[in-house]
Write an enzyme that holds these catalytic residues in place. Structure first.
Site, short mmCIF file in Angstrom:
data_model
loop_
_atom_site.label_atom_id
_atom_site.label_comp_id
_atom_site.label_asym_id
_atom_site.label_seq_id
_atom_site.Cartn_x
_atom_site.Cartn_y
_atom_site.Cartn_z
CE LYS A 1 76.11 -54.35 6.99
NZ LYS A 1 76.06 -53.20 6.59
CD GLU B 1 73.13 -56.57 6.55
OE1 GLU B 1 73.16 -55.70 5.41
OE2 GLU B 1 73.12 -56.09 7.62
C1 5MM Z 1 72.25 -48.42 8.26
O1 5MM Z 1 71.21 -49.46 8.25
C2 5MM Z 1 70.91 -50.16 7.15
C3 5MM Z 1 69.58 -49.91 6.74
O2 5MM Z 1 68.55 -50.57 7.50
P1 5MM Z 1 66.88 -50.34 6.84
O3 5MM Z 1 66.94 -50.80 5.50
O4 5MM Z 1 66.19 -51.08 8.08
O5 5MM Z 1 66.84 -48.65 6.93
C4 5MM Z 1 71.35 -51.71 7.42
O6 5MM Z 1 70.88 -52.62 6.35
C5 5MM Z 1 72.52 -51.79 7.60
O7 5MM Z 1 73.31 -51.86 6.77
C6 5MM Z 1 72.95 -53.13 8.54
O8 5MM Z 1 72.05 -53.54 9.44
C7 5MM Z 1 74.23 -52.81 9.36
O9 5MM Z 1 73.86 -51.69 10.53
P2 5MM Z 1 74.31 -51.70 11.87
O10 5MM Z 1 73.70 -50.26 12.30
O11 5MM Z 1 73.83 -52.71 12.48
O12 5MM Z 1 75.85 -51.44 11.80
#
Ligand code: 5MM
Length: 339
Positions: A218, A176
């Site tokens: 991702k 990602e």
């Molecule tokens: C769910 O958010 C994930 C965890 O973030 P932290 O490590 O900051 O707590 C994040 O990695 C997420 O999987 C991705 O960024 C995609 O989330 P969104 O909300 O952008 O779809």
């Protein structure tokens, strides 16, 4: 081992299914709970994740769930571990293994993701706990003079080292590299930065001998920053996104599972649908956090009496996104969910 990795990667995105990103670290879930006035106590976090994982028929649209370290060690009310709850429904459990993005020394305003130390041993443990795929997120910031090549290379190198350890453990890596959409940049700037980011990422994956057929990507969509004066239509976003990926992402990657990055729930669905109207050599699906959970979180509000309504809101979003992954979504399908 290679066959297992290929099969797992394909199974996660089979039949236009996508991924629920429920891997919020304690800090992030605390922010989400703060927004609905719920205390971020361990039992509240467990209850909320249980609500999502046991939602009736979520498995029709969700092929995998990314868990956080705390969550993969938790269980449902009846004592069944969450990984088993998911596996029993045919949903593949995954685990976030990075330990977060931190300021990169010597690169003001840029971040590099950490978590490689001891990762081989952690993978062994996570596999024992039921994880069959993993996730590592690099954060790329658009700003004045950023991202620098040095920052892109450092993040790509870490992603490749993580992916190699993941595949060694028989676990599919989700790679990602997220270009943030928080600035006021144009779609063209996001296009250019995303292209550079993906070039560096795939160069590093090749260098580290990563099996691309056993890997999922991702990424962000190619989209104007939130503060941009000129916003773009779903068709413009879809065209820019698919063209960017056709130029840099090998067809060997079985699935591209987009993050939502702060888009609204419906916007993330509409854009994914437009992307699939064009299509490409990969499955084009979703791995959303906020865009799958926002309505569910608000519908729940910390009250167990609202659990069923919250589950319905989550399953509705999951279904809308699975339709979008097939290019079959339309605004008319967005029926309000009964509270
Ligand atoms: C769910 O958010 C994930 C965890 O973030 P932290 O490590 O900051 O707590 C994040 O990695 C997420 O999987 C991705 O960024 C995609 O989330 P969104 O909300 O952008 O779809």
């Amino acid at each position: 081992m290679a066959h297992e990795l290929h099969d797992t990667a394909k199974a996660i995105v089979a039949d236009h299914k996508g991924i629920l990103a429920a891997d919020e670290s304690t800090g992030t879930i605390t922010k989400r709970f703060d927004s609905i006035g719920v205390e971020s106590a361990e039992e509240n976090r467990r209850f909320y994740r249980q609500l999502l994982f046991t939602a009736p028929r979520m498995e029709d649209s969700i092929g995998g769930v990314i868990l956080y370290d705390e969550t993969i060690r938790q269980s449902a009310d009846d004592g069944t571990s969450f990984a088993e709850v998911l596996s029993a429904k045919g949903v593949i459990p995954g685990i976030k293994v990075d330990t977060g993005a931190h300021e990169q020394a010597g690169f003001p305003g840029e971040k590099v993701t950490e978590g490689l130390d001891g990762l081989r041993e952690r993978f062994e443990e996570y596999r024992g706990l039921g994880a069959r795929f993993a996730k590592w997120r690099a954060v790329i910031t658009i700003g004045d003079g950023t991202p620098t090549d040095g920052n892109l290379r450092a993040n790509a190198h870490a992603l490749a080292r993580y992916a190699a350890l993941s595949q060694e453990a028989g676990i599919v890596p989700i790679v990602e590299p997220e270009v943030l959409m928080d600035a006021d940049n144009s779609l063209e700037v996001c296009w250019e930065v995303t292209t550079r980011t993906l070039h560096e990422t795939f160069a590093a994956l090749y260098e580290h001998g990563i099996d691309l057929q056993g890997t999922l990507l991702k990424p962000n969509m190619v989209i104007p920053g939130k503060g941009a004066r000129d916003q773009a239509s779903p068709e413009q976003i879809a065209e820019a996104t698919v063209n960017t990926f056709l130029g840099v992402v090998p067809a060997a990657i079985p699935g591209i599972v987009f993050l939502s990055g702060g888009q609204s729930e419906v916007q993330a669905t509409e854009n994914l649908n437009a992307i699939n109207k064009i299509g490409g050599p990969w499955a084009l699906s979703f791995s959303y956090g906020r865009a799958l959970q926002q309505s569910a979180l608000q519908g729940w509000g910390g009250d167990a009496a609202n659990a069923e309504a919250a589950q319905a809101a989550f399953v509705h979003r999951a279904r809308m996104n699975a339709l979008a992954a097939a290019g079959e979504w339309s605004a008319a399908l967005e029926q309000p969910v009964a509270a």
